[in-house]
Design a protein around this motif. Structure first.
Motif, short mmCIF file in Angstrom:
data_model
loop_
_atom_site.label_atom_id
_atom_site.label_comp_id
_atom_site.label_asym_id
_atom_site.label_seq_id
_atom_site.Cartn_x
_atom_site.Cartn_y
_atom_site.Cartn_z
N LEU A 1 -84.64 -17.96 27.16
CA LEU A 1 -85.30 -16.58 27.44
C LEU A 1 -85.20 -16.08 26.04
N GLY A 2 -85.64 -16.52 24.91
CA GLY A 2 -85.86 -15.86 23.73
C GLY A 2 -84.66 -15.30 23.09
N MET A 3 -83.43 -15.82 23.54
CA MET A 3 -82.20 -15.42 22.82
C MET A 3 -82.36 -16.01 21.30
N SER A 4 -81.64 -15.36 20.18
CA SER A 4 -81.77 -15.38 18.99
C SER A 4 -80.68 -16.55 18.62
N SER A 5 -79.92 -16.95 19.59
CA SER A 5 -78.83 -18.11 18.90
C SER A 5 -79.15 -19.29 19.34
N PHE A 6 -78.40 -20.45 18.66
CA PHE A 6 -78.58 -21.81 19.00
C PHE A 6 -77.19 -22.34 19.64
N THR A 7 -77.34 -23.25 20.25
CA THR A 7 -76.26 -24.04 20.75
C THR A 7 -75.89 -25.22 20.29
N ARG A 8 -74.65 -25.37 19.63
CA ARG A 8 -74.50 -26.62 18.79
C ARG A 8 -73.44 -27.48 19.72
N VAL A 9 -73.65 -28.72 19.68
CA VAL A 9 -73.02 -29.66 20.37
C VAL A 9 -72.94 -31.06 19.39
N ARG A 10 -71.58 -31.38 19.56
CA ARG A 10 -71.53 -32.78 18.73
C ARG A 10 -71.24 -34.00 19.50
N ALA A 11 -71.42 -34.96 19.25
CA ALA A 11 -71.46 -36.40 20.05
C ALA A 11 -70.97 -37.56 19.06
N LEU A 12 -70.46 -38.31 19.56
CA LEU A 12 -69.92 -39.73 18.69
C LEU A 12 -70.31 -41.16 19.50
N ALA A 13 -70.96 -41.82 18.85
CA ALA A 13 -71.44 -43.22 19.56
C ALA A 13 -71.04 -44.13 18.76
N GLY A 14 -70.80 -45.50 19.34
CA GLY A 14 -70.61 -46.55 18.29
C GLY A 14 -69.55 -47.49 19.30
N PRO A 15 -69.49 -48.57 18.67
CA PRO A 15 -68.50 -49.59 19.31
C PRO A 15 -67.13 -49.38 19.05
#
Length: 149
Positions: free
Chosen positions: A126-140
């Motif tokens: 909706l045109g908001m000026s912010s970003f959402t930040r998300v972290r993820a970790l993958a691997g064996p």
């Protein structure tokens, strides 16, 4: 006798017929003053309902956006981990290519042994000026030092 201009009956009292007429007239004035007040009240209730629904719609779209960002980060982390496992020299490139389809930005990409840590920034709705930040970790590797949101 009373004078005709005073309007009073015998003994200085107002005749009962006049009293009834005055009370009836007063009642019509009271009714006229309140005419339309229900409409104003309903408009206020309607405006409050519209504001409440708008706030709920905005909050739900933010939650959906956050969920989409989390899914994009998880998918990009798995793609980078598979790319690393298959011997690709640039596993972050695979994550960046995948995030291009989600309109997300790869802000952090770290290779930690056989694991890949990804941080994704996605625009809010909706045109908001912010970003959402998300972290993820993958691997064996083990999940003990996992990424936090």
């Amino acid at each position: 006798m009373t004078s005709p201009s005073s309007g009073l009956g015998s003994g200085g009292r107002i005749p009962p017929a006049c009293v009834r007429r005055m009370l009836a007239w007063r009642g019509t004035l009271r009714g006229r003053r309140q005419r339309g007040s229900g409409t104003v009240l309903m408009l206020m209730v309607l405006c409050a309902a519209v504001v409440a629904l708008s706030v709920m719609a905005l909050a739900s779209s933010v939650l959906v956006s956050r969920s989409e960002a989390r899914a994009a980060a998880d998918t990009a982390a798995v793609a980078a981990a598979w790319s690393l496992r298959l011997g690709d020299a640039d596993p972050c490139g695979a994550a960046r290519d995948l995030l291009g389809r989600y309109d997300g930005d790869l802000t952090v990409c770290e290779v930690r042994g056989e694991d890949v840590l990804i941080e994704v920034g996605m625009p809010m709705p909706l045109g908001m000026s912010s970003f959402t930040r998300v972290r993820a970790l993958a691997g064996p590797g083990s999940c003990g030092d996992g990424a936090s949101d």
